[in-house]
Design an enzyme around this catalytic site. Structure first.
Site, PDB file in Angstrom:
ATOM      1  N   THR A 104       0.827  -1.222   0.000  1.00  0.00           N
ATOM      2  CA  THR A 104       0.000   0.000   0.000  1.00  0.00           C
ATOM      3  C   THR A 104       0.854   1.263   0.000  1.00  0.00           C
ATOM      4  OG1 THR A 104      -1.635  -1.138   1.368  1.00  0.00           O
ATOM      5  CG2 THR A 104      -1.890   1.217   1.204  1.00  0.00           C
TER       6      THR A 104
ATOM      7  N   ASP B 136      -8.590  -1.878   4.775  1.00  0.00           N
ATOM      8  CA  ASP B 136      -8.839  -0.550   5.366  1.00  0.00           C
ATOM      9  C   ASP B 136      -8.598   0.599   4.380  1.00  0.00           C
ATOM     10  OD1 ASP B 136      -6.104  -1.141   5.256  1.00  0.00           O
ATOM     11  OD2 ASP B 136      -5.640   0.193   6.922  1.00  0.00           O
TER      12      ASP B 136
ATOM     13  N   ARG C 108     -12.743  -9.225  -0.970  1.00  0.00           N
ATOM     14  CA  ARG C 108     -12.276  -8.739   0.342  1.00  0.00           C
ATOM     15  C   ARG C 108     -11.857  -7.268   0.227  1.00  0.00           C
ATOM     16  NH1 ARG C 108      -7.200  -6.284   2.099  1.00  0.00           N
ATOM     17  NH2 ARG C 108      -6.909  -6.729   4.288  1.00  0.00           N
ATOM     18  N   VAL C 109     -12.288  -6.476   1.184  1.00  0.00           N
ATOM     19  CA  VAL C 109     -11.898  -5.071   1.198  1.00  0.00           C
ATOM     20  C   VAL C 109     -11.146  -4.806   2.493  1.00  0.00           C
ATOM     21  CG1 VAL C 109     -12.757  -2.705   1.277  1.00  0.00           C
ATOM     22  CG2 VAL C 109     -13.827  -4.361  -0.262  1.00  0.00           C
TER      23      VAL C 109
ATOM     24  N   GLY D 283      -5.138  -4.448   7.202  1.00  0.00           N
ATOM     25  CA  GLY D 283      -6.311  -3.596   7.261  1.00  0.00           C
ATOM     26  C   GLY D 283      -7.352  -4.051   8.264  1.00  0.00           C
TER      27      GLY D 283
ATOM     28  N   THR E  27      -0.891   1.803   6.562  1.00  0.00           N
ATOM     29  CA  THR E  27      -0.559   0.664   5.711  1.00  0.00           C
ATOM     30  C   THR E  27      -0.398  -0.545   6.630  1.00  0.00           C
ATOM     31  OG1 THR E  27       1.825   1.067   5.835  1.00  0.00           O
ATOM     32  CG2 THR E  27       0.671   2.049   3.977  1.00  0.00           C
ATOM     33  N   GLY E  28      -0.598  -1.720   6.068  1.00  0.00           N
ATOM     34  CA  GLY E  28      -0.471  -2.925   6.878  1.00  0.00           C
ATOM     35  C   GLY E  28      -1.802  -3.641   6.962  1.00  0.00           C
TER      36      GLY E  28
HETATM   37  N1  ASP Z   1      -3.837  -2.063   4.284  1.00  0.00           N
HETATM   38  C1  ASP Z   1      -3.932  -2.885   3.142  1.00  0.00           C
HETATM   39  C2  ASP Z   1      -5.089  -3.790   3.245  1.00  0.00           C
HETATM   40  O1  ASP Z   1      -5.360  -4.302   4.327  1.00  0.00           O
HETATM   41  C3  ASP Z   1      -2.760  -3.731   2.869  1.00  0.00           C
HETATM   42  C4  ASP Z   1      -1.436  -3.183   3.109  1.00  0.00           C
HETATM   43  O2  ASP Z   1      -1.234  -2.081   3.552  1.00  0.00           O
HETATM   44  O3  ASP Z   1      -0.534  -3.905   2.805  1.00  0.00           O
HETATM   45  O4  ASP Z   1      -5.691  -4.057   2.246  1.00  0.00           O
END
Ligand code: ASP
Length: 363
Positions: free
Chosen positions: A208, A239, A236-237, A262, A259-260
């Site tokens: 992200t 954050d 799938r959605v 979600g 990021t990370g």
């Molecule tokens: N935040 C993003 C999600 O959960 C993924 C990511 O940041 O790697 O879709």
């Protein structure tokens, strides 16, 4: 000479506080997740050229969205479990207090631009899936295949690692079973792709890009854009497109993004929590750490369970103070190359700064 000190002395003796004495003059500032060095540079240059803050951050993230080498955003992103790239993005424009978002959109390289279009050319905030694609195409976006060879190799590696019917059958000669044979299907593959593909097949990466921009007038906007979690269930959605989770901007306070993983961030409404924390007086760094404490609390602060969770928050306050924090100090292992950082540009070259963190990753 009129210095900050003389201004303050004048203020104290006359009771009149000139605006310049209350705050340092603002600079154009852009911050982003660590993959956003080029994004921050582009965004800051756009701000210097007098562009709107939202246009500036979108111009910045477009670099990652269009870059096939960034496998966590836009074109070249890792696909869902069916091998289809599905993208999520949202934008918030501080000055007009508006927002737009798309989720699970397929076939469009720059979902951030479609999110802005939802904000400007519809009476909605969020459009998902096929509806989002049709909306984009109605406005002239071209549908394209977003799955690059590199991402397809990684997806096939994952698919064949599941012990399902994919991969060489029981009757295949022994020399067909090595994973390296898969590379033969990719004439343009680079040898290092295989090790990387094995890594991401075993541990679906997060990625992200989140970007926040502030100009010298104190206007602020933000954007988050992603291909989401690799190998996700179709539809799938995460954050990233959720206003208040992956991004939140309040022109009176500042902005935040994440990021990370979600799923964790949605449960604490991360970006909104950070902005509210700043509204109530916390610094950007404290505000991010406090939101991460809520994530930790959801797991009873059990480090064994938390160790698999990667989550980072970024914040830019209206007065130009910024910060970033991560649940863990490092990525999956503790060495200097995996220390969590974020990108900043407030003039000249972009730089990485260390993120604050809640927990030190054990060596
Ligand atoms: N935040 C993003 C999600 O959960 C993924 C990511 O940041 O790697 O879709």
């Amino acid at each position: 000479m009129l210095t900050r000190r003389t201004l303050m002395q004048t203020a104290l003796s006359t009771g009149f506080v000139p605006v310049a004495a209350m705050a340092a003059p603002l600079k154009n500032i852009v911050i982003a997740s660590s993959n956003g060095l080029a994004c921050c540079r582009k965004g800051r240059e756009a701000l210097d050229a007098g562009q709107d803050t939202l246009d500036a951050v979108i111009a910045g993230v477009n670099i990652q969205e269009l870059d096939p080498e960034d496998t966590s955003v836009g074109y070249g992103g890792l696909p869902n479990e069916d091998g289809v790239v599905e993208l999520d993005s949202c934008v918030m424009h501080g000055p007009s207090r508006r927002a737009g978002s798309v989720a699970s959109i397929r076939g469009i390289k720059t979902p951030s631009k479609v999110a802005k279009l939802v904000m400007e050319r519809s009476d909605h905030i969020m459009i998902v899936g096929d509806g989002a694609l049709r909306f984009a195409k109605a406005h002239g976006f071209v549908e394209e295949d977003l799955l690059t060879d590199r991402a397809r190799l990684a997806w096939l590696t994952w698919k064949e690692s599941l012990g399902s019917d994919w991969g060489p059958g029981l009757d295949a000669p022994p020399d067909q079973h090595g994973q390296a044979r898969l590379l033969e299907r990719f004439p343009n593959a680079r040898p290092e792709w295989l090790a990387w593909a094995r890594e991401v097949a075993a541990d679906p990466p997060t990625g992200t890009i989140n970007c926040l921009g502030l100009n010298t007038k104190g206007e602020i906007s933000g954007c988050t854009t992603t291909s989401g979690l690799a190998w996700k269930i179709p539809g799938r959605v995460g954050d990233s497109p959720i206003i208040g989770a992956g991004l939140y901007v309040d022109q009176d306070v500042g902005g935040a993004g994440s990021t990370g993983r979600g799923e964790e961030n949605i449960r604490v409404a991360g970006a909104h929590t950070v902005v509210e924390n700043m509204r109530h007086g916390m610094s950007p760094k404290e505000a991010c750490l406090d939101a991460l404490k809520r994530v930790s609390r959801n797991y009873g602060d059990d480090l064994e369970r938390l160790k698999a969770i990667r989550l980072r928050l970024y914040a830019l306050r209206k007065d130009g103070v910024y910060g970033g924090a991560s649940l863990w100090s490092h990525g999956n292992r503790n060495d200097e190359s995996t220390r969590i950082k974020f990108a900043v540009n407030d003039g000249g070259k972009s730089r990485h700064e260390d993120a604050a963190y809640l927990y030190e990753r054990p060596a």
